[in-house]
Each structure stands twice: as structure tokens, then as C-alpha cells.
Design a protein around this motif. Structure first.
Motif, PDB file in Angstrom:
ATOM      1  N   SER A   1       6.050 -14.114  -6.199  1.00 13.69           N
ATOM      2  CA  SER A   1       4.831 -14.667  -6.195  1.00 13.69           C
ATOM      3  C   SER A   1       3.596 -13.631  -5.710  1.00 13.69           C
ATOM      4  N   ASN A   2       3.704 -12.944  -4.883  1.00 18.03           N
ATOM      5  CA  ASN A   2       2.638 -11.944  -4.430  1.00 18.03           C
ATOM      6  C   ASN A   2       2.448 -10.920  -5.509  1.00 18.03           C
ATOM      7  N   MET A   3       3.821 -10.344  -6.146  1.00 13.23           N
ATOM      8  CA  MET A   3       3.531  -9.317  -7.060  1.00 13.23           C
ATOM      9  C   MET A   3       3.251  -9.908  -8.311  1.00 13.23           C
ATOM     10  N   ILE A   4       3.209 -10.979  -8.611  1.00 15.90           N
ATOM     11  CA  ILE A   4       2.866 -11.655 -10.132  1.00 15.90           C
ATOM     12  C   ILE A   4       1.335 -12.035 -10.051  1.00 15.90           C
ATOM     13  N   ASN A   5       0.930 -12.535  -8.696  1.00 12.43           N
ATOM     14  CA  ASN A   5      -0.422 -13.215  -8.747  1.00 12.43           C
ATOM     15  C   ASN A   5      -1.291 -12.059  -7.982  1.00 12.43           C
ATOM     16  N   GLY A   6      -0.990 -11.267  -7.352  1.00  9.97           N
ATOM     17  CA  GLY A   6      -1.736 -10.446  -6.647  1.00  9.97           C
ATOM     18  C   GLY A   6      -1.696 -11.101  -5.242  1.00  9.97           C
ATOM     19  N   PHE A   7      -2.262  -9.979  -4.311  1.00 11.09           N
ATOM     20  CA  PHE A   7      -1.996 -10.356  -2.884  1.00 11.09           C
ATOM     21  C   PHE A   7      -2.895  -9.775  -1.880  1.00 11.09           C
ATOM     22  N   GLN A   8      -3.327 -10.226  -0.859  1.00  8.44           N
ATOM     23  CA  GLN A   8      -4.457  -9.271   0.168  1.00  8.44           C
ATOM     24  C   GLN A   8      -3.468  -9.436   1.419  1.00  8.44           C
ATOM     25  N   SER A   9      -2.830  -8.462   2.081  1.00  6.82           N
ATOM     26  CA  SER A   9      -2.473  -8.512   3.249  1.00  6.82           C
ATOM     27  C   SER A   9      -3.489  -8.566   4.380  1.00  6.82           C
ATOM     28  N   PRO A  10      -3.192  -9.306   5.217  1.00  6.58           N
ATOM     29  CA  PRO A  10      -3.934  -9.309   6.309  1.00  6.58           C
ATOM     30  C   PRO A  10      -4.563  -8.037   6.882  1.00  6.58           C
ATOM     31  N   GLY A  11      -5.726  -7.947   7.065  1.00  4.80           N
ATOM     32  CA  GLY A  11      -6.320  -6.529   7.823  1.00  4.80           C
ATOM     33  C   GLY A  11      -6.549  -5.538   6.521  1.00  4.80           C
ATOM     34  N   SER A  12      -6.153  -5.663   5.568  1.00  3.23           N
ATOM     35  CA  SER A  12      -6.265  -4.595   4.330  1.00  3.23           C
ATOM     36  C   SER A  12      -7.548  -4.872   3.745  1.00  3.23           C
ATOM     37  N   PRO A  13      -8.237  -3.740   3.442  1.00  2.00           N
ATOM     38  CA  PRO A  13      -9.466  -3.796   2.793  1.00  2.00           C
ATOM     39  C   PRO A  13      -9.798  -4.237   1.359  1.00  2.00           C
ATOM     40  N   MET A  14      -8.536  -3.830   0.714  1.00  2.00           N
ATOM     41  CA  MET A  14      -8.362  -4.295  -0.896  1.00  2.00           C
ATOM     42  C   MET A  14      -7.273  -5.169  -1.149  1.00  2.00           C
ATOM     43  N   ALA A  15      -6.979  -5.740  -1.968  1.00  2.00           N
ATOM     44  CA  ALA A  15      -5.877  -6.646  -2.458  1.00  2.00           C
ATOM     45  C   ALA A  15      -5.128  -5.951  -3.648  1.00  2.00           C
ATOM     46  N   MET A  16      -4.023  -6.344  -3.768  1.00  2.00           N
ATOM     47  CA  MET A  16      -3.061  -5.792  -4.613  1.00  2.00           C
ATOM     48  C   MET A  16      -3.382  -6.545  -6.056  1.00  2.00           C
ATOM     49  N   PRO A  17      -3.820  -5.883  -7.129  1.00  4.70           N
ATOM     50  CA  PRO A  17      -3.954  -6.610  -8.086  1.00  4.70           C
ATOM     51  C   PRO A  17      -2.592  -7.396  -8.803  1.00  4.70           C
ATOM     52  N   PRO A  18      -2.754  -8.525  -9.521  1.00  9.66           N
ATOM     53  CA  PRO A  18      -1.591  -9.237 -10.143  1.00  9.66           C
ATOM     54  C   PRO A  18      -0.735  -7.887 -10.977  1.00  9.66           C
ATOM     55  N   ARG A  19       0.314  -8.159 -10.829  1.00 11.82           N
ATOM     56  CA  ARG A  19       1.368  -7.065 -11.416  1.00 11.82           C
ATOM     57  C   ARG A  19       1.108  -5.799 -11.161  1.00 11.82           C
ATOM     58  N   GLY A  20       0.352  -5.332 -10.118  1.00  9.51           N
ATOM     59  CA  GLY A  20       0.159  -4.184  -9.526  1.00  9.51           C
ATOM     60  C   GLY A  20      -0.958  -3.340 -10.397  1.00  9.51           C
ATOM     61  N   GLY A  21      -1.619  -4.226 -11.172  1.00  6.41           N
ATOM     62  CA  GLY A  21      -2.643  -3.707 -11.844  1.00  6.41           C
ATOM     63  C   GLY A  21      -2.058  -3.191 -13.338  1.00  6.41           C
ATOM     64  N   ASN A  22      -0.623  -3.502 -13.509  1.00  7.54           N
ATOM     65  CA  ASN A  22      -0.111  -3.160 -14.747  1.00  7.54           C
ATOM     66  C   ASN A  22       0.425  -4.450 -15.395  1.00  7.54           C
ATOM     67  N   VAL A  23      -0.793  -4.877 -16.282  1.00  5.25           N
ATOM     68  CA  VAL A  23      -0.475  -6.316 -17.013  1.00  5.25           C
ATOM     69  C   VAL A  23       0.851  -6.159 -17.892  1.00  5.25           C
ATOM     70  N   SER A  24       1.373  -5.134 -18.435  1.00  6.42           N
ATOM     71  CA  SER A  24       2.490  -5.038 -19.215  1.00  6.42           C
ATOM     72  C   SER A  24       3.865  -5.387 -18.371  1.00  6.42           C
ATOM     73  N   LEU A  25       3.810  -5.334 -17.148  1.00  5.56           N
ATOM     74  CA  LEU A  25       5.095  -5.527 -16.407  1.00  5.56           C
ATOM     75  C   LEU A  25       5.510  -6.827 -16.812  1.00  5.56           C
ATOM     76  N   THR A  26       6.724  -7.248 -17.085  1.00  7.28           N
ATOM     77  CA  THR A  26       7.419  -8.722 -17.150  1.00  7.28           C
ATOM     78  C   THR A  26       7.691  -9.220 -15.699  1.00  7.28           C
ATOM     79  N   ASP A  27       8.038 -10.305 -15.774  1.00 12.65           N
ATOM     80  CA  ASP A  27       8.685 -10.611 -14.366  1.00 12.65           C
ATOM     81  C   ASP A  27      10.156 -10.059 -14.032  1.00 12.65           C
ATOM     82  N   ALA A  28      10.860  -9.663 -15.237  1.00  8.44           N
ATOM     83  CA  ALA A  28      12.051  -8.980 -15.009  1.00  8.44           C
ATOM     84  C   ALA A  28      11.655  -7.759 -14.275  1.00  8.44           C
TER      85      ALA A  28
END
Length: 94
Positions: free
Chosen positions: A52-79
Motif C-alpha cells: 500500500s505504501n509503495m502503490i500510494n506513496g508514503f512519508q516516513s516519520p522524520g523524513s523531509p520528503m515523501a516517497m511518491p506513488p510507485r516510487g515515481g515510476n507510474v509505469s510500474l504495475t502492482d506485480a
């Protein structure tokens, strides 16, 4: 977890997308990036939460920036994301 339907190998996804922030050793390439090698780090979470974090993006506590959804690579599938999670668990989990 069924990784057979993945278009890319987990290693290929990690090395083309994730490595920029998480580093080749999984310890994080810069301050605030989660360390995958810590026993109580991100990989201590269950697969559903991590995916869910990888698909939707996630900001870790204490991190200055969030990981974007799909790591910023919209072409990555759920698989593809399942495959990279499998790679991360095999490579970095303690």
C-alpha cells in the motif's frame, strides 16, 4: 505472494527505480530515507501495508520528503511492486 506474473524482476525494478533514494545496500542514500536493513525498519511491516505504501506513496516519520506513488515510476504495475518487495525481503531483511 505470486511473483510469476511480474513484467520485471524485483532486482531490475529496484536497480532502475528504488536505488536512487534507498541505495544499493538498502540503508538509504541520504538522511531521512528508511534503512531496509534494520530489524525494526520498514521490512518489519507486513506485505499488505508495504505494498500500500509503495502503490500510494508514503512519508516516513522524520523524513523531509515523501516517497511518491510507485516510487515515481507510474509505469510500474502492482506485480512489479510485489516483485521488488520480494527482492528487498530476500536482499535486505534480517
Amino acid at each position: 505472494m505470486d511473483l510469476a506474473n511480474s513484467g520485471l524482476s524485483g532486482e531490475a525494478v529496484y536497480k532502475s527505480t528504488c536505488i536512487a533514494c534507498h541505495g544499493g545496500d538498502g540503508k538509504g542514500a541520504f538522511p531521512g530515507t528508511p534503512d531496509f536493513t534494520k530489524s525494526k525498519g520498514p521490512l518489519s511491516k507486513n506485505d499488505a501495508e508495504l505494498l500500500s505504501n509503495m502503490i500510494n506513496g508514503f512519508q516516513s516519520p522524520g523524513s523531509p520528503m515523501a516517497m511518491p506513488p510507485r516510487g515515481g515510476n507510474v509505469s510500474l504495475t502492482d506485480a512489479d511492486l510485489k516483485a521488488v518487495l520480494g527482492y528487498m525481503r530476500t536482499t535486505f531483511e534480517k
